[in-house]
Design an enzyme around this catalytic site. Structure first.
Site, PDB file in Angstrom:
ATOM      1  N   HIS A 190       0.905  -1.154   0.017  1.00  0.00           N
ATOM      2  CA  HIS A 190      -0.104  -0.015  -0.076  1.00  0.00           C
ATOM      3  C   HIS A 190       1.012   1.141  -0.012  1.00  0.00           C
ATOM      4  CE1 HIS A 190      -2.509  -2.711   2.259  1.00  0.00           C
ATOM      5  NE2 HIS A 190      -3.389  -2.434   1.838  1.00  0.00           N
TER       6      HIS A 190
ATOM      7  N   ASP B 237       2.348   1.601   3.300  1.00  0.00           N
ATOM      8  CA  ASP B 237       3.288   0.986   4.002  1.00  0.00           C
ATOM      9  C   ASP B 237       4.704   1.336   3.721  1.00  0.00           C
ATOM     10  OD1 ASP B 237       0.987  -0.936   4.157  1.00  0.00           O
ATOM     11  OD2 ASP B 237       1.630  -2.265   2.542  1.00  0.00           O
TER      12      ASP B 237
ATOM     13  N   MET C 103       2.506  -5.494  -8.222  1.00  0.00           N
ATOM     14  CA  MET C 103       0.987  -5.069  -7.692  1.00  0.00           C
ATOM     15  C   MET C 103       1.430  -3.891  -6.542  1.00  0.00           C
ATOM     16  SD  MET C 103      -1.083  -5.100  -4.984  1.00  0.00           S
ATOM     17  CE  MET C 103      -1.600  -6.487  -4.082  1.00  0.00           C
TER      18      MET C 103
ATOM     19  N   LYS D  47     -14.956  -8.469   0.200  1.00  0.00           N
ATOM     20  CA  LYS D  47     -14.955  -8.823   1.803  1.00  0.00           C
ATOM     21  C   LYS D  47     -16.224  -8.657   2.208  1.00  0.00           C
ATOM     22  CE  LYS D  47     -12.106  -8.626   6.182  1.00  0.00           C
ATOM     23  NZ  LYS D  47     -11.084  -7.966   6.581  1.00  0.00           N
TER      24      LYS D  47
ATOM     25  N   ASP E 243      -5.243 -13.357  -3.799  1.00  0.00           N
ATOM     26  CA  ASP E 243      -4.792 -13.179  -2.255  1.00  0.00           C
ATOM     27  C   ASP E 243      -4.747 -14.737  -1.479  1.00  0.00           C
ATOM     28  OD1 ASP E 243      -3.987 -10.638  -2.560  1.00  0.00           O
ATOM     29  OD2 ASP E 243      -5.600  -9.838  -1.151  1.00  0.00           O
TER      30      ASP E 243
ATOM     31  N   ASP F  24     -11.712 -12.200   9.791  1.00  0.00           N
ATOM     32  CA  ASP F  24     -10.649 -12.212   8.791  1.00  0.00           C
ATOM     33  C   ASP F  24      -9.217 -12.593   9.590  1.00  0.00           C
ATOM     34  OD1 ASP F  24      -9.286 -12.126   6.198  1.00  0.00           O
ATOM     35  OD2 ASP F  24      -8.875  -9.988   6.625  1.00  0.00           O
TER      36      ASP F  24
ATOM     37  N   ASP G 264      -6.551 -14.286   8.120  1.00  0.00           N
ATOM     38  CA  ASP G 264      -5.323 -14.270   7.290  1.00  0.00           C
ATOM     39  C   ASP G 264      -4.123 -15.120   7.744  1.00  0.00           C
ATOM     40  OD1 ASP G 264      -6.352 -12.111   5.761  1.00  0.00           O
ATOM     41  OD2 ASP G 264      -5.607 -10.483   7.136  1.00  0.00           O
TER      42      ASP G 264
HETATM   43  C1  GLT Z   1      -5.630  -5.418   4.219  1.00  0.00           C
HETATM   44  C2  GLT Z   1      -6.909  -6.158   3.910  1.00  0.00           C
HETATM   45  C3  GLT Z   1      -6.346  -7.172   2.614  1.00  0.00           C
HETATM   46  C4  GLT Z   1      -6.007  -6.424   1.428  1.00  0.00           C
HETATM   47  C5  GLT Z   1      -4.995  -5.381   1.595  1.00  0.00           C
HETATM   48  C6  GLT Z   1      -5.001  -4.598   0.176  1.00  0.00           C
HETATM   49  S1  GLT Z   1      -5.338  -4.412   2.797  1.00  0.00           S
HETATM   50  O1  GLT Z   1      -4.599  -5.829   4.818  1.00  0.00           O
HETATM   51  O2  GLT Z   1      -7.045  -6.989   5.047  1.00  0.00           O
HETATM   52  O3  GLT Z   1      -7.177  -8.168   2.526  1.00  0.00           O
HETATM   53  O4  GLT Z   1      -5.877  -7.328   0.310  1.00  0.00           O
HETATM   54  O5  GLT Z   1      -5.621  -3.412   0.221  1.00  0.00           O
HETATM   55 MN    MN Z   2      -6.427  -9.245   0.732  1.00  0.00          MN
HETATM   56 MN    MN Z   3      -7.676 -10.986   4.942  1.00  0.00          MN
END
Ligand code: GLT
Ligand code: MN
Ligand code: MN
Length: 385
Positions: free
Chosen positions: A55, A58, A89, A184, A246, A256, A258
């Site tokens: 970003h 970042d 990207m 999302k 992603d 979320d 991750d």
């Molecule tokens: C953020 C989000 C991610 C996105 C990023 C891109 S920002 O961390 O949770 O899923 O992909 O903007």
């Molecule tokens: Mn993402």
């Molecule tokens: Mn995420």
């Protein structure tokens, strides 16, 4: 036997924000030190990644002066050159600053919407300067808690205006950049607009330059909606719209998370890798995940290495699946009667369909053999085939 050592040719990328993640959550403070961008570039390169994405903020803090910006970018460029890392990207942060608390492109306030477009254009400029070919847009604050506050039709109109403006800007500047929209369902807002990849695909067709806009599906985000990422990505491929992806993981129906790619739902991860590989997807294998809060710097490296190794191991499983005589034999039987063009409309086909001699009861009584097929798939995954 492969050592599953990631190499640049595997096209693995990470967001700066993924390794920058310091383990802060709504209930706890940071547990890890700051990981400077230049150090991240070096670490990822040593681990075998192809590139790094980011970003705007970042890399360049939101309050940085122009001189600071130039110094930071020059230093970063040098690191990219030193470690032979690419920036495929770039994305924009339209969610952290308080100004975006009620949305960026969908804010009720015109000046906020204008500032959001301005900020996104600056991020695109930075991406273009570093060679990025994809601009990801995740509208993290585009939504509501209070449905009385915004007319959702108007919000979508504003969303489209913002994306349209960016497309015109990219064309105007002559950049070779495509836009990838990331969906999302919620978090951080109570509800986010365009909550799934499917919704994004429909939205894209309403834009001024649909050919420039595709999607960036995220495993965790689709799973939060209870959806099957494999099917979502397949639809994006079918539409010619998989511009970016992603990769991460998630316990179903939670916030979320991750998580490290493949850490939770191995079979789902296997089919996702199989889809990308079988479709000869040419884009980046991008990881948008972070290390558990329990981890220190070594754990962050283990996390990044793990994402890539798991992808490579699953790639190997895909090869085994595709080469397994018993599995392929079963698939041949299963697909034998698939045929081609049975539903193409014509005078003849109409006649054939009208006069169809078909034993409905016999067909309905037939088993499909999928138990065995699935068991063999699981056995491939468990390493006994
Ligand atoms: C953020 C989000 C991610 C996105 C990023 C891109 S920002 O961390 O949770 O899923 O992909 O903007
Ligand atoms: Mn993402
Ligand atoms: Mn995420």
């Amino acid at each position: 036997m492969s050592t599953y050592q990631p190499k640049p040719k595997d096209h693995f990328t990470f967001g700066l924000w993924t390794l920058q993640n310091r383990g802060r959550d709504p209930f706890g403070v940071e547990v890890r030190d700051v990981f400077p961008p230049v150090e991240i570039v070096r670490t990822l390169s040593e681990l075998g990644a192809y590139g790094v994405n980011f970003h705007d903020n970042d890399l360049v803090p939101i309050e940085a002066s122009l001189q600071e910006r130039d110094r930071i970018v020059a230093e970063f460029k040098q690191a990219l050159a030193d470690y032979k890392m690419k920036v495929p990207m770039v994305t924009v942060n339209l969610f952290t600053d308080p100004v975006f608390r009620d949305g960026a492109f969908t804010s009720n306030r015109r000046q906020v919407r204008q500032y959001a477009v301005n900020k996104a254009m600056t991020a695109i400029d930075l991406g273009a300067e570093l060679g990025a070919e994809v601009f990801v847009l995740w509208g993290g604050r585009e939504g509501t808690e209070v449905d009385a506050s915004k007319d959702p039709r108007q919000a979508l109109q504003h969303y489209a205006e913002g994306v349209n403006y960016l497309c015109e800007y990219v064309r105007n500047q002559g950049y070779d950049i495509k836009v990838a929209l990331e969906a999302k369902p919620n978090e951080p807002r109570g509800d986010l607009y365009l909550p799934t990849t499917g919704a994004m695909l429909a939205f894209i067709e309403t834009l001024a330059h649909p050919e420039m806009v595709g999607v960036n599906p995220e495993v965790a985000h689709e799973q939060m909606s209870g959806l099957n990422m494999y099917h979502q990505v397949a639809q994006a491929l079918y539409a010619g719209k998989l511009f970016h992806i992603d990769l991460n993981d998630q316990k179903f129906s939670r916030f979320d998370q991750d998580l490290r790619f493949g850490s939770e739902n191995l079979k789902a991860a296997f089919f996702l890798v199989k889809l990308l590989e079988d479709a000869h997807y040419t884009g980046m294998r991008h990881f948008d995940a972070h290390a558990y809060r329990t981890e220190d710097g070594a754990g962050v490296q283990a996390f990044a290495r793990g994402c890539m190794r798991t992808y490579l191991i699953l790639q190997d499983k895909v090869r085994r699946f595709n080469a397994d005589a018993e599995i392929q034999g079963l698939l041949r039987t299963i697909h034998a009667e698939q045929g081609e063009g049975t539903l193409e409309f014509s005078h003849d086909s109409l006649k054939t369909l009208r006069n169809l001699a078909f034993d409905r009861v016999a067909e309905g009584a037939r088993g499909h053999g999928y138990e065995q097929l699935d068991q063999l798939t699981v056995e491939v995954l468990m390493g006994v085939r």
